[in-house]
Scaffold this motif. Structure first.
Motif, short mmCIF file in Angstrom:
data_model
loop_
_atom_site.label_atom_id
_atom_site.label_comp_id
_atom_site.label_asym_id
_atom_site.label_seq_id
_atom_site.Cartn_x
_atom_site.Cartn_y
_atom_site.Cartn_z
N LEU A 165 0.93 -0.92 -0.10
CA LEU A 165 0.08 0.01 0.06
C LEU A 165 1.02 1.23 -0.10
CD1 LEU A 165 -2.73 1.33 0.29
CD2 LEU A 165 -2.38 1.24 2.73
N THR A 166 0.59 2.33 -0.90
CA THR A 166 1.09 3.39 -0.82
C THR A 166 0.27 4.60 -0.82
OG1 THR A 166 1.40 3.52 -3.27
CG2 THR A 166 3.42 2.72 -2.27
N VAL A 167 0.55 5.59 0.00
CA VAL A 167 -0.30 6.51 0.20
C VAL A 167 0.36 7.86 -0.22
CG1 VAL A 167 -1.94 7.92 1.65
CG2 VAL A 167 -1.82 5.32 2.10
N THR A 168 0.02 8.58 -1.14
CA THR A 168 0.85 9.91 -1.79
C THR A 168 0.05 10.89 -1.38
OG1 THR A 168 1.71 8.20 -3.45
CG2 THR A 168 2.06 10.78 -3.66
N PRO A 169 0.76 12.03 -0.60
CA PRO A 169 -0.03 13.29 -0.63
C PRO A 169 0.10 14.04 -1.61
CG PRO A 169 2.00 12.98 0.62
CD PRO A 169 2.04 11.75 -0.06
N ILE A 173 -3.73 9.94 -2.21
CA ILE A 173 -3.90 8.95 -3.20
C ILE A 173 -3.20 7.47 -2.85
CG2 ILE A 173 -3.50 8.26 -5.63
CD1 ILE A 173 -3.02 11.26 -6.41
N ALA A 174 -4.35 6.58 -2.51
CA ALA A 174 -3.92 5.19 -2.09
C ALA A 174 -3.92 4.32 -3.22
CB ALA A 174 -4.91 4.93 -1.29
N THR A 175 -2.93 3.49 -3.14
CA THR A 175 -2.59 2.58 -4.41
C THR A 175 -2.20 1.34 -3.50
OG1 THR A 175 -1.79 4.08 -5.77
CG2 THR A 175 -1.23 1.99 -6.54
N GLY A 176 -2.70 0.15 -4.18
CA GLY A 176 -2.46 -1.31 -3.58
C GLY A 176 -3.73 -1.59 -3.08
N GLU A 177 -3.56 -2.53 -1.90
CA GLU A 177 -4.70 -2.99 -0.98
C GLU A 177 -4.43 -2.56 0.32
OE1 GLU A 177 -4.27 -7.45 -1.10
OE2 GLU A 177 -4.25 -7.28 -3.29
#
Length: 97
Positions: free
Chosen positions: A4-8, A19-23
């Protein structure tokens, strides 16, 4: 650990954006929780883009419920039923990408 990545970032008008990517699951939910907590002192709505999230379990929902009153969630069709049936869509703004 599930990725999981969360990009501000910043959305239109300077709105805080994550922006969240993954699970999002029990193994990594703290990544999302920390990102939301980092924005706790900002005024107004936080846009959480879940368009690239493939899975969201109850641990992830729990974190979202804690911040529901200030979230605008961008949800793909895959997640929309989960957000609706859990009741989160009644507390937060949920919209399609």
């Amino acid at each position: 650990m599930t990725p999981l990545t969360v990009t501000p970032g910043t959305g239109p008008g300077g709105t805080p954006l994550l922006i969240a990517t993954g699970e999002i699951d029990l193994a990594n939910v703290q990544v999302l929780a920390r990102a939301l907590e980092a924005l706790a002192d900002t005024a107004g709505t936080v846009v959480l883009d879940l368009t690239a999230v493939e899975y969201l379990d109850s641990a992830g929902l729990s974190v979202l419920f804690r911040h529901a009153e200030r979230l605008e969630i961008v949800a793909p069709p895959l997640l929309e039923p989960v957000l609706t049936y859990s009741g989160l869509a009644d507390l937060a703004v949920v919209r399609a990408p």
